[in-house]
Design a protein around this motif. Structure first.
Motif, PDB file in Angstrom:
ATOM      1  N   PRO A  44       0.835  -1.206   0.000  1.00  0.00           N
ATOM      2  CA  PRO A  44       0.000   0.000   0.000  1.00  0.00           C
ATOM      3  C   PRO A  44       0.867   1.253   0.000  1.00  0.00           C
ATOM      4  CG  PRO A  44      -0.721  -1.582   1.672  1.00  0.00           C
ATOM      5  CD  PRO A  44       0.596  -2.063   1.159  1.00  0.00           C
ATOM      6  N   PRO A  45       0.323   2.388  -0.408  1.00  0.00           N
ATOM      7  CA  PRO A  45       1.105   3.637  -0.406  1.00  0.00           C
ATOM      8  C   PRO A  45       1.565   3.978   1.012  1.00  0.00           C
ATOM      9  CG  PRO A  45      -1.224   4.100  -0.734  1.00  0.00           C
ATOM     10  CD  PRO A  45      -1.059   2.616  -0.879  1.00  0.00           C
ATOM     11  N   ALA A  57      -0.632   9.013   2.468  1.00  0.00           N
ATOM     12  CA  ALA A  57      -1.884   9.336   1.783  1.00  0.00           C
ATOM     13  C   ALA A  57      -1.597  10.315   0.643  1.00  0.00           C
ATOM     14  CB  ALA A  57      -2.881   9.931   2.769  1.00  0.00           C
ATOM     15  N   GLU A  80      -6.111   8.711  -1.981  1.00  0.00           N
ATOM     16  CA  GLU A  80      -5.670   7.329  -1.852  1.00  0.00           C
ATOM     17  C   GLU A  80      -4.876   7.184  -0.565  1.00  0.00           C
ATOM     18  OE1 GLU A  80      -3.353   3.817  -4.391  1.00  0.00           O
ATOM     19  OE2 GLU A  80      -3.284   5.923  -5.056  1.00  0.00           O
ATOM     20  N   THR A  81      -5.180   6.142   0.218  1.00  0.00           N
ATOM     21  CA  THR A  81      -4.505   5.942   1.486  1.00  0.00           C
ATOM     22  C   THR A  81      -4.411   4.462   1.820  1.00  0.00           C
ATOM     23  OG1 THR A  81      -4.497   6.599   3.829  1.00  0.00           O
ATOM     24  CG2 THR A  81      -6.632   6.103   2.837  1.00  0.00           C
ATOM     25  N   ALA A  82      -3.446   4.124   2.662  1.00  0.00           N
ATOM     26  CA  ALA A  82      -3.288   2.738   3.112  1.00  0.00           C
ATOM     27  C   ALA A  82      -4.316   2.434   4.199  1.00  0.00           C
ATOM     28  CB  ALA A  82      -1.884   2.516   3.648  1.00  0.00           C
ATOM     29  N   SER A 116      -5.288  -0.893   0.452  1.00  0.00           N
ATOM     30  CA  SER A 116      -5.344   0.542   0.169  1.00  0.00           C
ATOM     31  C   SER A 116      -6.745   0.889  -0.291  1.00  0.00           C
ATOM     32  CB  SER A 116      -4.310   0.941  -0.887  1.00  0.00           C
ATOM     33  OG  SER A 116      -4.685   0.455  -2.171  1.00  0.00           O
ATOM     34  N   TYR A 134      -2.864  -6.280  -1.290  1.00  0.00           N
ATOM     35  CA  TYR A 134      -1.504  -6.527  -1.754  1.00  0.00           C
ATOM     36  C   TYR A 134      -0.944  -7.800  -1.117  1.00  0.00           C
ATOM     37  CZ  TYR A 134      -1.828  -1.611  -3.105  1.00  0.00           C
ATOM     38  OH  TYR A 134      -2.226  -0.417  -3.657  1.00  0.00           O
TER      39      TYR A 134
END
Length: 199
Positions: free
Chosen positions: A37-38, A41, A78-80, A86, A135
């Motif tokens: 995940p990113p 954010a 977009e955020t984890a 995510s 993921y």
């Protein structure tokens, strides 16, 4: 003198071209090399505008010379969510104003006069989408839902995708499937009356 009708400019096709610019936004393009995940954010905003030149007065048979003007606002967050997921949320708002061409009249000498609607068209559309991605070591799985609404149109869509890495991450294979349910509600108003073509 001959007369002929030509298809009027499609505002939908113009908007489709504009909204495709969302793919150029940082955060709108999935990171094909990341299976995590990113870390932070991400928030993105983009404004696009399309403006057509007015019809020349000497070519105007009737109606307003003003053409389409379209403003598009696009936002994405977009955020984890934990260590393996995510979440991405997108919002888009479009505004369209202007007069609509009804038909053209062959004026001779290779020129055509244009009949336009007499009043300004005013429409708005709202799109909302959400994407959830999972993921794992060799890839990711994602699911998406979206809705789009305007005064005479509604659409709900979904998507499912999976991505897998091979050959030490030098090769990636992506498979996706999507579908939509679209409803159109034709409307008639003084802005867009039925077209009457001279014979």
């Amino acid at each position: 003198m001959s007369k002929r009708a030509t298809p009027k400019t499609s505002a939908a096709s113009v908007v489709a071209a504009l909204t495709s610019t969302a793919l150029t936004l940082p955060g709108y393009i999935p990171d094909a090399e990341a299976d995590t995940p990113p870390e932070k954010a991400k928030f993105s905003y983009r404004f696009s505008q399309y403006d057509e030149e007015p019809i020349e007065r000497d070519r105007l048979l009737m109606g307003s010379p003003e053409r389409y003007e379209i403003d598009v606002h696009q936002l994405r967050l977009e955020t984890a969510v934990g260590n393996k997921f995510s979440l991405a949320i997108g919002y888009q708002r479009e505004f369209l104003t202007g007069a609509s061409p009804w038909y053209t009249w062959d004026a001779g000498n290779g020129k055509a006069d244009v009949a336009m609607s007499g009043a300004s068209i005013s429409e708005a559309r709202t799109d909302v989408s959400t994407e959830l991605s999972y993921y794992y070591d060799e890839g990711q799985i994602g699911v998406s839902l979206a809705t789009s609404e305007e005064n005479d149109y509604e659409s709900q869509s979904w998507g499912l995708s999976t991505q897998r890495a091979f050959n030490d991450n030098h090769t990636r294979v992506t498979v996706s499937v999507s579908g939509s349910d679209d409803d159109v509600f034709p409307t008639l108003s003084h802005h867009n009356p039925p077209q009457v073509i001279p014979s």
